[in-house]
Design an enzyme around this catalytic site. Structure first.
Site, PDB file in Angstrom:
ATOM      1  N   SER A 199       0.829  -1.190   0.000  1.00  0.00           N
ATOM      2  CA  SER A 199       0.000   0.000   0.000  1.00  0.00           C
ATOM      3  C   SER A 199       0.877   1.259   0.000  1.00  0.00           C
ATOM      4  O   SER A 199       1.646   1.480  -0.929  1.00  0.00           O
ATOM      5  CB  SER A 199      -0.944  -0.053   1.197  1.00  0.00           C
ATOM      6  N   ASP A 434      -9.164  -4.268  -6.040  1.00  0.00           N
ATOM      7  CA  ASP A 434      -8.609  -3.577  -4.871  1.00  0.00           C
ATOM      8  C   ASP A 434      -9.365  -2.268  -4.674  1.00  0.00           C
ATOM      9  O   ASP A 434      -9.380  -1.410  -5.556  1.00  0.00           O
ATOM     10  CB  ASP A 434      -7.120  -3.298  -5.101  1.00  0.00           C
ATOM     11  N   HIS A 463      -7.564  -5.417  -0.621  1.00  0.00           N
ATOM     12  CA  HIS A 463      -6.443  -4.484  -0.747  1.00  0.00           C
ATOM     13  C   HIS A 463      -5.138  -5.239  -0.564  1.00  0.00           C
ATOM     14  O   HIS A 463      -4.811  -5.687   0.529  1.00  0.00           O
ATOM     15  CB  HIS A 463      -6.581  -3.388   0.315  1.00  0.00           C
TER      16      HIS A 463
END
Length: 493
Positions: A199, A434, A463
């Site tokens: 991320s 996602d 995610h």
């Protein structure tokens, strides 16, 4: 994975200078942070393997003026277990920004989630500057956040942060964190950085590649942010992606017997939207606070980060149907027992080694330092039709995040400069559904890096892909990090 908060959730929870120029890669500037070693010792208060060790490095507050003061960067090491020869150190960043990497690495390694990589690598965690044990951002007691409008709430939070951490705030942000990361690499004795970033960790890794292409080793970025989008475009893309994830959840919920009335996914989504509006501003009393509309939407949104959380969302919706809002509160404010719903009950932050969690305020400070954009309520309101079109359920709440930096001095766009044409290619992993870092971001990052980086597509939900435990993804990531075997051109799992 990082949890995206709305301004409403933050407030309910709850003299910028030019970013320094990068240091010389050989650390030739005066008072160089290079040449340090880590004095490894125990990790009190951290859950992890018994072999886990912790220590602290010293870095300049301002790399352009190393005499202007120092900051601490806390690091951890979980030595390679074998079998097989040790490959070196693998630095892992779990995102946020604001997630304390030392705590997260300890917990995930203890749970066996990184065991194959740990056989060949020393796993390295670190808390980026401003986070956890690394000179943490402290915004004090937020009981003074009493404004009723979102911009006013954000402005009061900004004032509290300046009061308690004003000397630190100009120096947090991704480019300086990348420079700290190079100091960590040097202290570990590695010529090149092996890196696994999730991320926001993808943003940090890409900025590191831009700043230090000559020090890049094997790099994997999973759940990749799109460096080509501004704040508004990012929020719109997330709104559409979260709506898509909600539609997928609703279809799965119908197939399993959904506690929300409806025979189709569209009917279930409509029912969930109606439930959000029915809570209104007053909300539903629970053991840990009032579950209002903002909390409900935050709980639903948080559960969409991983398909593993879908059963918990069904349970929370079932409980809510019976008048019990506590499970949804736990989804909305995980680990906080609902405390973030009451600013007056938020304790002053403790920066000692054993209690380092300042995620919310660190994330806010770093995000605001990483962008020059500042929005007005009128400007945001003008975007209403675009956000409503992107998501009938989440559009308004995600749109509100554009006001989060109200009252903060403008940052800059240095974290979007990621060109690294001379760096070795990286492996970028992207999930088709996602919700937080939508799928196109990885291709855009690969193009922006300009070094032939490859994209591995995971056809799935949630995610990030590595912790989805798909053997195709984990096998590809581990084959690259351990053996240097890059997947072929249009790799798909």
């Amino acid at each position: 994975m990082a949890r995206m908060r709305t301004v409403a959730a933050l407030a309910a929870a709850l003299t910028a200078t030019v970013l320094a120029a990068p240091p010389q890669a050989d650390g030739s500037a005066g008072h160089s942070p290079y040449g340090q070693t880590v004095d490894w010792a125990g990790c009190p208060g951290v859950h992890g393997p018994r072999s886990m060790e912790c220590g602290t490095l010293t870095v300049p507050r301002d790399y352009a003026d190393p005499k202007a003061g120092d900051l601490d960067v806390a690091v951890s090491r979980i030595p390679a277990t074998g079998p097989g020869p040790r490959l070196g150190s693998l630095v892992v960043n779990f995102g946020g920004p604001g997630i304390p990497g030392i705590t997260e690495l300890g917990e995930r390694t203890a749970a066996g989630e990184l065991s194959r990589l740990n056989r060949r690598y020393d796993l390295i965690g670190f808390d980026p500057r401003g986070v956890g044990r690394s000179s943490p951002v402290d915004c004090g007691d937020l009981s003074g956040v009493t404004a009723t409008d979102l911009a006013g709430q954000a402005r009061q939070v900004a004032q509290a942060c300046r009061k308690h951490s004003g000397a630190l705030l100009p120096w947090v942000g991704t480019p300086n964190a990348a420079r700290d990361l190079d100091v960590v690499r040097s202290a570990l004795g590695d010529d090149r950085l092996a890196y696994l970033g999730f991320s926001y960790g993808g943003r940090l890794g890409s900025v590191y590649a831009h700043e230090f292409p000559q020090h890049i080793g094997r790099m994997v970025l999973d759940g990749v942010p799109d460096p080509t989008l501004d704040d508004t475009e990012t929020a719109l893309a997330q709104a559409a992606a979260f709506q898509h994830a909600l539609d997928d959840f609703a279809a799965d919920c119908v197939a399993r017997g959904c506690p929300v009335p409806g025979r189709t996914a569209a009917q279930v989504v409509a029912g969930m939207k109606t439930a959000a509006h029915s809570l209104g501003e007053g909300g539903l009393a629970t053991v840990t606070g009032q579950l209002d509309r903002a909390g409900y939407l935050q709980g639903v949104q948080n559960a969409l980060y991983s398909k593993d959380d879908w059963p918990y969302l069904r349970e929370a919706l079932s409980a809510l149907r019976d008048g019990d809002g506590e499970p949804m509160m736990q989804l909305a404010y995980p680990g906080q027992l609902g405390q973030l719903a009451q600013p007056a009950r938020l304790p002053a932050l403790d920066s000692t080694w054993s209690t380092p969690d300042n995620y919310e305020m660190a994330k806010l400070a770093i995000d605001c330092r990483d962008t020059p954009e500042r929005h007005t309520p009128a400007g945001v309101h003008a975007l209403d039709p675009r956000f409503t079109a992107a998501s009938a359920v989440f559009g308004t709440s995600i749109e509100a995040t554009l006001l989060a930096c109200t009252g903060w001095p403008p940052g800059d766009g240095a974290s979007r400069r990621v060109a690294a044409p001379t760096a070795p290619q990286a492996l970028l992993v992207s999930t088709t559904a996602d919700p937080a870092t939508p799928y196109p971001g990885a291709a855009h990052m690969a193009a922006a890096l300009g070094n032939g980086s490859r994209v591995l597509t995971y056809r799935g939900e949630g995610h990030g892909a590595y912790f989805a435990h798909d053997p195709c993804v984990t096998g590809a990531v581990e084959a690259y990090l351990i053996d240097g075997a890059m997947p072929g051109g249009r790799a798909v799992c």
